[in-house]
Design an enzyme around this catalytic site. Structure first.
Site, PDB file in Angstrom:
ATOM      1  CB  SER A 273     -56.119  20.105  -5.530  1.00 36.53           C
ATOM      2  OG  SER A 273     -55.082  21.018  -5.861  1.00 36.53           O
ATOM      3  CG  ASP A 274     -51.348  15.269  -5.396  1.00 39.19           C
ATOM      4  OD1 ASP A 274     -50.382  16.071  -5.433  1.00 39.19           O
ATOM      5  OD2 ASP A 274     -51.191  14.048  -5.259  1.00 39.19           O
ATOM      6  CD1 TRP A 275     -48.082  21.560  -6.998  1.00 37.77           C
ATOM      7  CD2 TRP A 275     -49.229  20.646  -5.324  1.00 37.77           C
ATOM      8  NE1 TRP A 275     -47.901  22.350  -5.878  1.00 37.77           N
ATOM      9  CE2 TRP A 275     -48.602  21.817  -4.839  1.00 37.77           C
ATOM     10  CE3 TRP A 275     -50.013  19.923  -4.446  1.00 37.77           C
ATOM     11  CZ2 TRP A 275     -48.730  22.267  -3.534  1.00 37.77           C
ATOM     12  CZ3 TRP A 275     -50.149  20.369  -3.136  1.00 37.77           C
ATOM     13  CH2 TRP A 275     -49.514  21.514  -2.692  1.00 37.77           C
ATOM     14  N   GLY A 276     -52.435  19.472  -9.531  1.00 37.96           N
ATOM     15  CA  GLY A 276     -53.025  19.146 -10.818  1.00 37.96           C
ATOM     16  C   GLY A 276     -54.159  18.151 -10.735  1.00 37.96           C
ATOM     17  CB  SER A 277     -55.641  16.125  -8.119  1.00 39.25           C
ATOM     18  OG  SER A 277     -55.944  16.922  -6.991  1.00 39.25           O
TER      19      SER A 277
END
Length: 742
Positions: A273-277
């Site tokens: 994941s992107d950070w927080g996606s």
């Protein structure tokens, strides 16, 4: 007593049985480390099977989510190592604290800052992309990173996107061609490249909320090809999801995109994941997310919101499996992919040790920079500028001295050094007199905040005009920077024109000195009504550690510029396809966004709509002259399985050595579906000495002329008449040849 004795015997027997079972279990634990001759895929897959068999449910879960800002857990009892990542499509980021974004302030994490990927794309040199990737991978390996979070291959759709400088331009063929050697180069070091952001993350404004609506044709023909190339040709080991939604579902765990990636393309790596996606446990489990990062901002916090154990793929996933709501097979597939990544990286017995800040890396950075700088204008041969006594050169502009490796969001770097343009020019010019003044000031760079200037702008302006009067030549070094609403993550640009009063300053300088050259430091196109106020323009990008030396190489003529624009420069913002349809197309209405230009992105839009750009895709001048001649194709008619071979001569007819990028475009005549006038299908960079001529061939599989057919949800090659265009820019075609495809 006898009863008590029998009870004790029973207890002892039970304990002994447990101990024997434990010993037998330990004996079944596989050997984790490999010998150098045990790295075949068959052997590793069998090894992974044996490991999964002895992992507990809790140990499997722990592998799938973060334990810190940039790492995931291993399995300590088995000797399976943690996975450590780093931001860094342009260089390996400095060390970050365990649980927040603060810098760790280490003294040994300084690196080589490489040029931005827009510059790499502008080189049109796939071999150089491989050198770039290998050097960057060596630095990541030396810093003991397992995953390098790059490269980015999102398509340049709008010049307002704050992260365009991290990407490879507007054309899917160019991006696809350049990303493959980059990925292979990084991974030769036993470090995983992580191609990002999958997919349609083409703006920073509302990136975590906006829902993108785009046609299947545009998705497959424009926005997916570079990812597909990275997967199928580059064999990339990891891929990062994006923040945005696509057709109502978050892209990081998306049903359609997961099928495309893992089923249709056969991707066997890890989706991170992107950070927080990540947003949903069920979707993350079902639709392909393997490793969840950055969901919480304080991993040691006591709240469920911020604790690593309450990530969507942590305790909620564990409980769903225990309750039978989700299958453990879903978890096993993620674990298999993660273990495969581990064996390709930190358990790879053939992994190198890496290198950091060595001469070779600095030379690669400088070479990428010089090959990527684009000469846009050169009236009266303004460039190169000779270093001679009696000549005064005024260097004016904040970007002459501003640090460009700090700021920009996750791409910010901590280089061992960064040579500024002013320092590079002063170092190179020993005879001419170099004078300098700032001219304007923009304020310090900060994430998600535009900080005000601290100096008096009027005073800076007056001083700049005074300095310009004293000079024989003015080099104005301006453009954008890495501050909020400029070229940075987290926010898009607000205006298309030059910011911070630069146009006014340039006009003022021109009133007192007509010998003006503009060194444009940006990762994006800007509005250029001031072109006539300059004699020369160089697009210099963000060039990293060796910026000043590379700029001086080009300005002085030590190196002949050979860069070509990887995206179009529109004359006005409305000339750009995404902006021509109003706010629903860009930036969206706050909820939804419609890609109304469809497949006509970049030069496809300009060509098809007959709009003249300020500077076209593929354009770039040289200090010498080239001639492309005798263009021929090997046949007049082709079948779907044939190869189209285009042969031509390239001659250097000027006064010095140089390199020309010959570009080959193909367009379908009277297509039954909407098509661009022409599309890039091949290119080659040809290096020639003065007076030299070379015969060159570009080969294209006829099947590459396919379009995405929405009626069958697959690629189709349309029969009929095509035109082949050969030139040195999308708007400078020197030969057009007709052929048929049966």
């Amino acid at each position: 007593m006898r009863v008590a004795f029998k009870k004790n015997i029973s207890i002892l027997t039970f304990i002994l049985c447990l101990h024997i079972s434990f010993i037998n279990g330990q004996n079944k634990i596989p050997q984790i480390q490999l010998e150098k001759n045990q790295t075949s895929s068959v052997y590793i897959e069998a090894k992974i099977d044996s490991i999964i068999a002895v992992l507990t449910l809790e140990e499997k879960i722990a592998l799938t989510h973060a334990q810190s800002k940039f790492s995931t857990e291993g399995v300590s009892r088995l000797g399976i190592p943690e996975v450590w990542m780093s931001d860094g499509p342009l260089g390996v980021r400095e060390e970050i604290l365990w649980d927040d974004w603060g810098e760790a302030n280490w003294t040994n994490d300084a690196i080589t800052a490489f040029p931005a990927l827009t510059c790499l794309a502008a080189s049109f040199n796939p071999d150089l992309s491989g050198e770039y990737g290998f050097s960057l991978g060596e630095e990541a390996r030396y810093r003991e990173k397992d995953v390098l979070l790059g490269p980015g291959v999102n398509i340049y759709r709008t010049p307002f996107n704050g992260r365009n400088f991290e990407y490879l331009g507007e054309d899917p063929f160019l991006a696809s061609t350049m990303v493959v050697p980059y990925v292979k180069g990084v991974q030769k070091n036993g470090v995983a490249a992580c191609v990002k952001h999958f997919v349609l993350n083409n703006q920073e404004h509302l990136r975590d909320k906006i829902n993108v609506e785009v046609s299947d044709r545009a998705l497959h023909e424009i926005y997916l090809p570079a990812f597909k190339a990275a997967v199928q040709k580059g064999k990339v080991w990891s891929l990062m999801g994006a923040y945005n939604k696509f057709r109502g579902q978050y892209t990081t765990h998306h049903k359609i995109l997961n099928k495309i990636l893992k089923t249709d393309w056969g991707f066997d790596g890890v989706v991170i994941s992107d950070w927080g996606s990540a947003h949903n446990t069920k979707e993350a489990a079902l639709y392909g997310l393997d490793m969840e990062m950055g969901t919480g901002t304080d991993g040691l916090g006591v709240s469920k919101k911020d604790n690593y154990n309450y990530y969507y793929l942590a305790n909620p996933f564990l409980e769903a499996i225990k309750k039978g709501e989700l299958s453990e097979d879903l978890l096993d597939d993620k674990v298999r992919r993660i273990l495969r990544l581990v064996y390709r990286t930190n358990l790879n017995p053939n992994r190198s040790l890496g290198k950091l800040n060595n001469k070779e890396h600095h030379e690669v950075a400088r070479k990428v920079a010089t090959e990527g700088i684009v000469l846009l204008k050169n009236e009266d041969n303004f460039f190169p500028i000779e270093d001679k006594k009696g000549v005064t050169i005024a260097v004016i502009g904040e970007n002459a001295t501003r640090n460009m490796t700090r700021g920009g969001g996750s791409s910010q770097l901590k280089p061992l050094f960064e040579i500024s343009p002013l320092e590079g020019i002063k170092t190179r010019y020993k005879n001419a007199t170099i004078i300098h003044t700032m001219g304007y000031e923009s304020g310090a760079s900060a994430y998600n905040a535009a900080l005000p200037a601290t100096l008096n702008q009027d005073s800076l302006y007056v001083k700049a005009i005074e300095v310009a009067k004293k000079a024989d030549i003015v080099l104005f070094i301006g453009g954008l920077n890495k501050s909020y609403h400029q070229d940075t993550e987290g926010g898009d640009r607000k205006v298309f024109k030059l910011p911070f009063g630069q146009e006014k300053l340039l006009n003022g300088i021109y009133e007192v000195n007509k010998e003006v050259g503009f060194l444009l430091v940006t990762g994006n196109a800007v509005e250029m009504p001031w072109v006539s106020k300059t004699k020369g323009i160089l697009q210099t990008w963000y060039l990293g550690s060796m910026a000043g030396h590379a700029i001086a190489d080009i300005v002085s003529g030590d190196v002949n510029p050979s860069g070509k624009l990887p995206f179009s420069f529109p004359k006005k913002l409305k000339d750009n396809g995404a902006h021509s349809f109003g706010e629903t197309s860009y930036p969206g209405d706050g909820v939804n966004q419609y890609y109304k230009e469809d497949i006509l992105v970049g030069y496809r839009w300009f060509d098809t709509k007959k709009i003249v750009p300020q500077y076209a895709f593929g354009f770039g001048l040289s200090y010498t002259d080239f001639e492309i001649s005798d263009v021929k194709v090997n046949q007049k008619k082709y079948a779907n399985k044939d190869q189209i071979k285009v042969t031509f001569n390239v001659s250097n007819t000027g006064n010095r050595e140089g390199a020309e990028v010959v570009q080959l475009y193909i367009g379908k005549h009277k297509s039954k579906v909407k098509r661009a006038l022409k599309e890039l299908k091949g290119f080659t960079k040809v290096y020639l000495e003065k007076g030299e001529q070379k015969t060159v061939t570009i080969s294209i599989d006829a099947s590459e002329l396919a379009y995405y057919n929405t009626e069958v949800s697959d690629w189709s090659v349309e029969k009929g008449t095509y035109y082949l265009y050969v030139g040195n820019a999308s708007n400078n075609i020197i030969k057009k040849i007709k052929f048929d495809l049966d």
